[in-house]
Design a protein around this motif. Structure first.
Motif, PDB file in Angstrom:
ATOM      1  N   LEU A   1       6.454  -3.661  -8.178  1.00  0.00           N
ATOM      2  CA  LEU A   1       6.995  -2.992  -6.992  1.00  0.00           C
ATOM      3  C   LEU A   1       8.479  -3.213  -6.844  1.00  0.00           C
ATOM      4  O   LEU A   1       9.122  -2.582  -6.022  1.00  0.00           O
ATOM      5  CB  LEU A   1       6.283  -3.521  -5.743  1.00  0.00           C
ATOM      6  CG  LEU A   1       4.794  -3.240  -5.666  1.00  0.00           C
ATOM      7  CD1 LEU A   1       4.225  -3.894  -4.431  1.00  0.00           C
ATOM      8  CD2 LEU A   1       4.526  -1.761  -5.640  1.00  0.00           C
ATOM      9  N   PHE A   2       9.047  -4.105  -7.627  1.00  0.00           N
ATOM     10  CA  PHE A   2      10.435  -4.463  -7.477  1.00  0.00           C
ATOM     11  C   PHE A   2      11.223  -4.073  -8.716  1.00  0.00           C
ATOM     12  O   PHE A   2      10.785  -4.304  -9.837  1.00  0.00           O
ATOM     13  CB  PHE A   2      10.561  -5.970  -7.231  1.00  0.00           C
ATOM     14  CG  PHE A   2       9.832  -6.388  -5.991  1.00  0.00           C
ATOM     15  CD1 PHE A   2      10.402  -6.272  -4.755  1.00  0.00           C
ATOM     16  CD2 PHE A   2       8.539  -6.870  -6.073  1.00  0.00           C
ATOM     17  CE1 PHE A   2       9.715  -6.633  -3.611  1.00  0.00           C
ATOM     18  CE2 PHE A   2       7.851  -7.231  -4.943  1.00  0.00           C
ATOM     19  CZ  PHE A   2       8.433  -7.116  -3.709  1.00  0.00           C
ATOM     20  N   PRO A   3      12.409  -3.452  -8.537  1.00  0.00           N
ATOM     21  CA  PRO A   3      13.217  -3.075  -9.685  1.00  0.00           C
ATOM     22  C   PRO A   3      13.619  -4.296 -10.501  1.00  0.00           C
ATOM     23  O   PRO A   3      13.716  -5.404  -9.981  1.00  0.00           O
ATOM     24  CB  PRO A   3      14.455  -2.430  -9.060  1.00  0.00           C
ATOM     25  CG  PRO A   3      14.104  -2.167  -7.647  1.00  0.00           C
ATOM     26  CD  PRO A   3      12.999  -3.102  -7.274  1.00  0.00           C
TER      27      PRO A   3
ATOM     28  N   ARG B   1       0.833  -1.212   0.000  1.00  0.00           N
ATOM     29  CA  ARG B   1       0.000   0.000   0.000  1.00  0.00           C
ATOM     30  C   ARG B   1       0.863   1.255   0.000  1.00  0.00           C
ATOM     31  O   ARG B   1       0.607   2.207  -0.733  1.00  0.00           O
ATOM     32  CB  ARG B   1      -0.927   0.016   1.216  1.00  0.00           C
ATOM     33  CG  ARG B   1      -2.202  -0.726   0.985  1.00  0.00           C
ATOM     34  CD  ARG B   1      -3.183  -0.493   2.141  1.00  0.00           C
ATOM     35  NE  ARG B   1      -3.680  -1.796   2.548  1.00  0.00           N
ATOM     36  CZ  ARG B   1      -3.349  -2.446   3.656  1.00  0.00           C
ATOM     37  NH1 ARG B   1      -2.554  -1.919   4.543  1.00  0.00           N
ATOM     38  NH2 ARG B   1      -3.846  -3.630   3.904  1.00  0.00           N
ATOM     39  N   GLU B   2       1.899   1.249   0.829  1.00  0.00           N
ATOM     40  CA  GLU B   2       2.767   2.420   0.922  1.00  0.00           C
ATOM     41  C   GLU B   2       3.512   2.661  -0.390  1.00  0.00           C
ATOM     42  O   GLU B   2       3.560   3.785  -0.880  1.00  0.00           O
ATOM     43  CB  GLU B   2       3.767   2.242   2.066  1.00  0.00           C
ATOM     44  CG  GLU B   2       4.631   3.468   2.293  1.00  0.00           C
ATOM     45  CD  GLU B   2       5.533   3.312   3.503  1.00  0.00           C
ATOM     46  OE1 GLU B   2       6.608   3.926   3.479  1.00  0.00           O
ATOM     47  OE2 GLU B   2       5.178   2.597   4.444  1.00  0.00           O
ATOM     48  N   LEU B   3       4.059   1.606  -0.957  1.00  0.00           N
ATOM     49  CA  LEU B   3       4.790   1.763  -2.216  1.00  0.00           C
ATOM     50  C   LEU B   3       3.862   2.143  -3.364  1.00  0.00           C
ATOM     51  O   LEU B   3       4.253   2.884  -4.264  1.00  0.00           O
ATOM     52  CB  LEU B   3       5.551   0.480  -2.555  1.00  0.00           C
ATOM     53  CG  LEU B   3       6.721   0.145  -1.636  1.00  0.00           C
ATOM     54  CD1 LEU B   3       7.303  -1.219  -1.987  1.00  0.00           C
ATOM     55  CD2 LEU B   3       7.787   1.225  -1.692  1.00  0.00           C
ATOM     56  N   SER B   4       2.642   1.642  -3.331  1.00  0.00           N
ATOM     57  CA  SER B   4       1.680   1.960  -4.388  1.00  0.00           C
ATOM     58  C   SER B   4       1.202   3.404  -4.314  1.00  0.00           C
ATOM     59  O   SER B   4       0.822   3.990  -5.327  1.00  0.00           O
ATOM     60  CB  SER B   4       0.474   1.029  -4.312  1.00  0.00           C
ATOM     61  OG  SER B   4       0.867  -0.291  -4.549  1.00  0.00           O
ATOM     62  N   SER B   5       1.217   3.971  -3.119  1.00  0.00           N
ATOM     63  CA  SER B   5       0.724   5.335  -2.961  1.00  0.00           C
ATOM     64  C   SER B   5       1.758   6.377  -3.372  1.00  0.00           C
ATOM     65  O   SER B   5       1.417   7.537  -3.571  1.00  0.00           O
ATOM     66  CB  SER B   5       0.297   5.578  -1.516  1.00  0.00           C
ATOM     67  OG  SER B   5       1.425   5.595  -0.670  1.00  0.00           O
ATOM     68  N   VAL B   6       3.012   5.973  -3.505  1.00  0.00           N
ATOM     69  CA  VAL B   6       4.061   6.904  -3.904  1.00  0.00           C
ATOM     70  C   VAL B   6       3.892   7.201  -5.389  1.00  0.00           C
ATOM     71  O   VAL B   6       3.839   6.296  -6.211  1.00  0.00           O
ATOM     72  CB  VAL B   6       5.460   6.295  -3.639  1.00  0.00           C
ATOM     73  CG1 VAL B   6       6.542   7.218  -4.139  1.00  0.00           C
ATOM     74  CG2 VAL B   6       5.628   6.013  -2.164  1.00  0.00           C
ATOM     75  N   ALA B   7       3.778   8.475  -5.712  1.00  0.00           N
ATOM     76  CA  ALA B   7       3.593   8.865  -7.117  1.00  0.00           C
ATOM     77  C   ALA B   7       4.893   8.674  -7.880  1.00  0.00           C
ATOM     78  O   ALA B   7       5.972   8.982  -7.371  1.00  0.00           O
ATOM     79  CB  ALA B   7       3.158  10.316  -7.185  1.00  0.00           C
ATOM     80  N   PRO B   8       4.803   8.162  -9.105  1.00  0.00           N
ATOM     81  CA  PRO B   8       6.018   8.013  -9.915  1.00  0.00           C
ATOM     82  C   PRO B   8       6.560   9.391 -10.286  1.00  0.00           C
ATOM     83  O   PRO B   8       5.805  10.366 -10.343  1.00  0.00           O
ATOM     84  CB  PRO B   8       5.536   7.254 -11.152  1.00  0.00           C
ATOM     85  CG  PRO B   8       4.077   7.492 -11.211  1.00  0.00           C
ATOM     86  CD  PRO B   8       3.622   7.711  -9.797  1.00  0.00           C
ATOM     87  N   PRO B   9       7.866   9.498 -10.525  1.00  0.00           N
ATOM     88  CA  PRO B   9       8.430  10.792 -10.883  1.00  0.00           C
ATOM     89  C   PRO B   9       7.832  11.297 -12.188  1.00  0.00           C
ATOM     90  O   PRO B   9       7.532  10.522 -13.083  1.00  0.00           O
ATOM     91  CB  PRO B   9       9.928  10.526 -11.028  1.00  0.00           C
ATOM     92  CG  PRO B   9      10.072   9.049 -11.097  1.00  0.00           C
ATOM     93  CD  PRO B   9       8.840   8.440 -10.497  1.00  0.00           C
ATOM     94  N   THR B  10       7.632  12.599 -12.267  1.00  0.00           N
ATOM     95  CA  THR B  10       7.078  13.178 -13.485  1.00  0.00           C
ATOM     96  C   THR B  10       8.192  13.470 -14.467  1.00  0.00           C
ATOM     97  O   THR B  10       9.328  13.746 -14.082  1.00  0.00           O
ATOM     98  CB  THR B  10       6.324  14.486 -13.168  1.00  0.00           C
ATOM     99  OG1 THR B  10       7.245  15.388 -12.546  1.00  0.00           O
ATOM    100  CG2 THR B  10       5.149  14.240 -12.246  1.00  0.00           C
ATOM    101  N   ALA B  11       7.861  13.409 -15.747  1.00  0.00           N
ATOM    102  CA  ALA B  11       8.841  13.695 -16.789  1.00  0.00           C
ATOM    103  C   ALA B  11       9.078  15.194 -16.840  1.00  0.00           C
ATOM    104  O   ALA B  11       8.157  15.993 -16.727  1.00  0.00           O
ATOM    105  CB  ALA B  11       8.332  13.187 -18.131  1.00  0.00           C
ATOM    106  N   THR B  12      10.336  15.569 -17.003  1.00  0.00           N
ATOM    107  CA  THR B  12      10.659  16.982 -17.135  1.00  0.00           C
ATOM    108  C   THR B  12      10.731  17.334 -18.605  1.00  0.00           C
ATOM    109  O   THR B  12      11.177  16.525 -19.425  1.00  0.00           O
ATOM    110  CB  THR B  12      12.007  17.299 -16.459  1.00  0.00           C
ATOM    111  OG1 THR B  12      13.009  16.467 -17.035  1.00  0.00           O
ATOM    112  CG2 THR B  12      11.943  17.036 -14.968  1.00  0.00           C
ATOM    113  N   PRO B  13      10.281  18.536 -18.985  1.00  0.00           N
ATOM    114  CA  PRO B  13      10.339  18.918 -20.394  1.00  0.00           C
ATOM    115  C   PRO B  13      11.781  19.033 -20.857  1.00  0.00           C
ATOM    116  O   PRO B  13      12.675  19.345 -20.078  1.00  0.00           O
ATOM    117  CB  PRO B  13       9.638  20.279 -20.436  1.00  0.00           C
ATOM    118  CG  PRO B  13       9.237  20.611 -19.055  1.00  0.00           C
ATOM    119  CD  PRO B  13       9.673  19.514 -18.146  1.00  0.00           C
TER     120      PRO B  13
END
Length: 92
Positions: free
Chosen positions: A84-86, A55-67
């Motif tokens: 959830l795993f690299p 739940r905790e890992l799923s709630s973390v927003a993925p990094p946004t792409a920078t222009p």
């Protein structure tokens, strides 16, 4: 070898059933991640602690792409199944 084959078949069927339930419950877990979580439970990990971690890992927003620096839009990555795993932790 018959016993090993039967055990492998049962493990595969158990994973498929768990994955189907996961899909019905809309957990967002892929088969690989679900397989790892099941293996951790089989080895004695606390299922409630694993659920809290998921739940905790799923709630973390993925990094946004920078222009891009020139103002052009950054390329959109190809969508893949969430895990959830690299990838470095996956065994071939």
């Amino acid at each position: 070898m018959g016993t090993e084959g039967a055990a492998a078949r049962q493990a595969k069927e158990s994973l498929e059933l768990a994955f189907q339930m996961s899909q019905i419950l809309d957990t967002g877990l892929d088969r690989h991640t679900l397989s790892l979580l099941m293996a951790l439970c089989d080895r004695g990990a606390n299922p409630e602690a694993l659920a809290a971690l998921v739940r905790e890992l799923s709630s973390v927003a993925p990094p946004t792409a920078t222009p891009a620096a020139n103002g052009a839009a950054a390329p959109t990555p190809t969508p893949t199944a969430a895990s959830l795993f690299p990838a470095g932790f996956r065994q071939p």
